[in-house]
Design a protein around this motif. Sequence first.
Motif, PDB file in Angstrom:
ATOM      1  N   MET A 125      -5.633   3.441   6.241  1.00 34.36           N
ATOM      2  CA  MET A 125      -4.926   2.340   6.908  1.00 34.36           C
ATOM      3  C   MET A 125      -5.214   2.355   8.401  1.00 34.36           C
ATOM      4  O   MET A 125      -5.419   1.314   9.015  1.00 34.36           O
ATOM      5  CB  MET A 125      -3.416   2.439   6.652  1.00 34.36           C
ATOM      6  CG  MET A 125      -3.019   2.064   5.256  1.00 34.36           C
ATOM      7  SD  MET A 125      -1.234   2.009   5.041  1.00 34.36           S
ATOM      8  CE  MET A 125      -0.753   3.686   5.357  1.00 34.36           C
ATOM      9  N   LEU A 126      -5.200   3.542   9.004  1.00 31.46           N
ATOM     10  CA  LEU A 126      -5.463   3.655  10.439  1.00 31.46           C
ATOM     11  C   LEU A 126      -6.897   3.229  10.751  1.00 31.46           C
ATOM     12  O   LEU A 126      -7.141   2.518  11.726  1.00 31.46           O
ATOM     13  CB  LEU A 126      -5.202   5.082  10.928  1.00 31.46           C
ATOM     14  CG  LEU A 126      -5.317   5.295  12.436  1.00 31.46           C
ATOM     15  CD1 LEU A 126      -4.394   4.363  13.208  1.00 31.46           C
ATOM     16  CD2 LEU A 126      -4.976   6.733  12.776  1.00 31.46           C
TER      17      LEU A 126
ATOM     18  N   VAL B 251       0.851  -1.180   0.000  1.00 29.13           N
ATOM     19  CA  VAL B 251       0.000   0.000   0.000  1.00 29.13           C
ATOM     20  C   VAL B 251       0.887   1.230   0.000  1.00 29.13           C
ATOM     21  O   VAL B 251       1.858   1.306   0.744  1.00 29.13           O
ATOM     22  CB  VAL B 251      -0.904   0.001   1.263  1.00 29.13           C
ATOM     23  CG1 VAL B 251      -1.754   1.262   1.306  1.00 29.13           C
ATOM     24  CG2 VAL B 251      -1.761  -1.245   1.292  1.00 29.13           C
TER      25      VAL B 251
ATOM     26  N   THR C  42       0.743  -3.155  10.468  1.00 33.02           N
ATOM     27  CA  THR C  42       2.118  -3.051   9.959  1.00 33.02           C
ATOM     28  C   THR C  42       2.309  -1.832   9.061  1.00 33.02           C
ATOM     29  O   THR C  42       3.244  -1.045   9.279  1.00 33.02           O
ATOM     30  CB  THR C  42       2.529  -4.346   9.232  1.00 33.02           C
ATOM     31  OG1 THR C  42       2.418  -5.425  10.154  1.00 33.02           O
ATOM     32  CG2 THR C  42       3.947  -4.266   8.718  1.00 33.02           C
ATOM     33  N   PRO C  43       1.463  -1.612   8.061  1.00 30.28           N
ATOM     34  CA  PRO C  43       1.672  -0.411   7.235  1.00 30.28           C
ATOM     35  C   PRO C  43       1.433   0.888   8.009  1.00 30.28           C
ATOM     36  O   PRO C  43       2.061   1.912   7.726  1.00 30.28           O
ATOM     37  CB  PRO C  43       0.691  -0.560   6.077  1.00 30.28           C
ATOM     38  CG  PRO C  43      -0.231  -1.652   6.440  1.00 30.28           C
ATOM     39  CD  PRO C  43       0.406  -2.459   7.524  1.00 30.28           C
ATOM     40  N   VAL C  44       0.540   0.831   9.003  1.00 31.40           N
ATOM     41  CA  VAL C  44       0.301   2.022   9.836  1.00 31.40           C
ATOM     42  C   VAL C  44       1.575   2.335  10.615  1.00 31.40           C
ATOM     43  O   VAL C  44       2.014   3.489  10.677  1.00 31.40           O
ATOM     44  CB  VAL C  44      -0.898   1.795  10.797  1.00 31.40           C
ATOM     45  CG1 VAL C  44      -0.984   2.916  11.825  1.00 31.40           C
ATOM     46  CG2 VAL C  44      -2.181   1.663  10.015  1.00 31.40           C
TER      47      VAL C  44
ATOM     48  N   SER D 231      -3.054  -5.393   9.544  1.00 31.54           N
ATOM     49  CA  SER D 231      -3.368  -4.054   9.034  1.00 31.54           C
ATOM     50  C   SER D 231      -2.582  -2.976   9.781  1.00 31.54           C
ATOM     51  O   SER D 231      -2.503  -1.840   9.320  1.00 31.54           O
ATOM     52  CB  SER D 231      -4.870  -3.778   9.129  1.00 31.54           C
ATOM     53  OG  SER D 231      -5.270  -3.715  10.483  1.00 31.54           O
TER      54      SER D 231
ATOM     55  N   ALA E  88      -4.512   7.777   2.221  1.00 36.54           N
ATOM     56  CA  ALA E  88      -4.084   6.377   2.328  1.00 36.54           C
ATOM     57  C   ALA E  88      -3.721   6.054   3.774  1.00 36.54           C
ATOM     58  O   ALA E  88      -4.106   5.005   4.306  1.00 36.54           O
ATOM     59  CB  ALA E  88      -2.913   6.101   1.402  1.00 36.54           C
ATOM     60  N   VAL E  89      -3.012   6.919   4.432  1.00 37.62           N
ATOM     61  CA  VAL E  89      -2.611   6.689   5.829  1.00 37.62           C
ATOM     62  C   VAL E  89      -3.842   6.713   6.723  1.00 37.62           C
ATOM     63  O   VAL E  89      -3.994   5.847   7.600  1.00 37.62           O
ATOM     64  CB  VAL E  89      -1.570   7.737   6.290  1.00 37.62           C
ATOM     65  CG1 VAL E  89      -1.255   7.570   7.760  1.00 37.62           C
ATOM     66  CG2 VAL E  89      -0.305   7.628   5.464  1.00 37.62           C
TER      67      VAL E  89
ATOM     68  N   THR F 266       1.849   4.720   1.101  1.00 39.39           N
ATOM     69  CA  THR F 266       1.551   5.420   2.347  1.00 39.39           C
ATOM     70  C   THR F 266       1.879   6.898   2.263  1.00 39.39           C
ATOM     71  O   THR F 266       1.928   7.568   3.259  1.00 39.39           O
ATOM     72  CB  THR F 266       2.345   4.793   3.510  1.00 39.39           C
ATOM     73  OG1 THR F 266       3.714   4.900   3.201  1.00 39.39           O
ATOM     74  CG2 THR F 266       1.921   3.374   3.748  1.00 39.39           C
TER      75      THR F 266
ATOM     76  N   ALA G  54      -8.655   1.086   9.029  1.00 38.48           N
ATOM     77  CA  ALA G  54      -8.688  -0.366   8.860  1.00 38.48           C
ATOM     78  C   ALA G  54      -8.094  -1.077  10.074  1.00 38.48           C
ATOM     79  O   ALA G  54      -8.570  -2.137  10.480  1.00 38.48           O
ATOM     80  CB  ALA G  54      -7.938  -0.759   7.590  1.00 38.48           C
ATOM     81  N   CYS G  55      -7.091  -0.487  10.631  1.00 40.07           N
ATOM     82  CA  CYS G  55      -6.404  -1.055  11.805  1.00 40.07           C
ATOM     83  C   CYS G  55      -7.315  -1.038  13.028  1.00 40.07           C
ATOM     84  O   CYS G  55      -7.146  -1.839  13.952  1.00 40.07           O
ATOM     85  CB  CYS G  55      -5.130  -0.260  12.015  1.00 40.07           C
ATOM     86  SG  CYS G  55      -4.433  -0.298  13.613  1.00 40.07           S
TER      87      CYS G  55
END
Length: 193
Positions: free
Chosen positions: A17-18, A6, A30-32, A28, A13-14, A8, A20-21
């Motif tokens: 991700m947050l 993804v 890890t990318p955050v 989910s 997008a960030v 970031t 989704a986390c």
Amino acid sequence: MASPPVRTSSRDAVDAMLAACAGGDPESFTPVYDALGPVAYGTALGVLRDPDHAAEVTQEVMVEVWQTATRFDPARGSARTWVATLARRRAVDRVRSEQSRRDRDQRDTDLRTADPGRDVVAEDVERRLEGSAVRRCIEGLTPTQREAVVAAYYGGYTYREVAEKLDAALPTVKSRIRDGLNRLRDCLGVRHV
């Protein structure tokens, strides 16, 4: 097949991700972490100026982000701003905590090494008053007692040396000194033990 990485870099997008986390899925997060960990670290380092403390604060902040992701509200600001605010607060708390610890340690050290509150002026006055009382009482001795006591106690002579200096018998000198000290004790009001 693994999902594509993804991107970031964009705010949306960030934020996504947050959000989704917030469901609690560890994968989910890890990318955050990858996107917001540097934000937390940079903010903490700017406040703390110590890489080790900044790393600890970053870890604490990212755990808080994981645990409280449901509190993030994109309408109030970006995920980066939210994490930077959390990191700044934690870093300031760390500074205050460290300062309090240093202050406590310094107070403890000061208490251990401090002079036990002496009143130097009072001690000096007391010493002078005692000195005048001793001089007054010595003046009240007979001349032979005074001569023997002064030679023994202020001159530092032994009984035998006082006897030789005064050209008197040793038992006589001992009696003069003993009698003179008894009179001094009575004059100064010192109890006999």
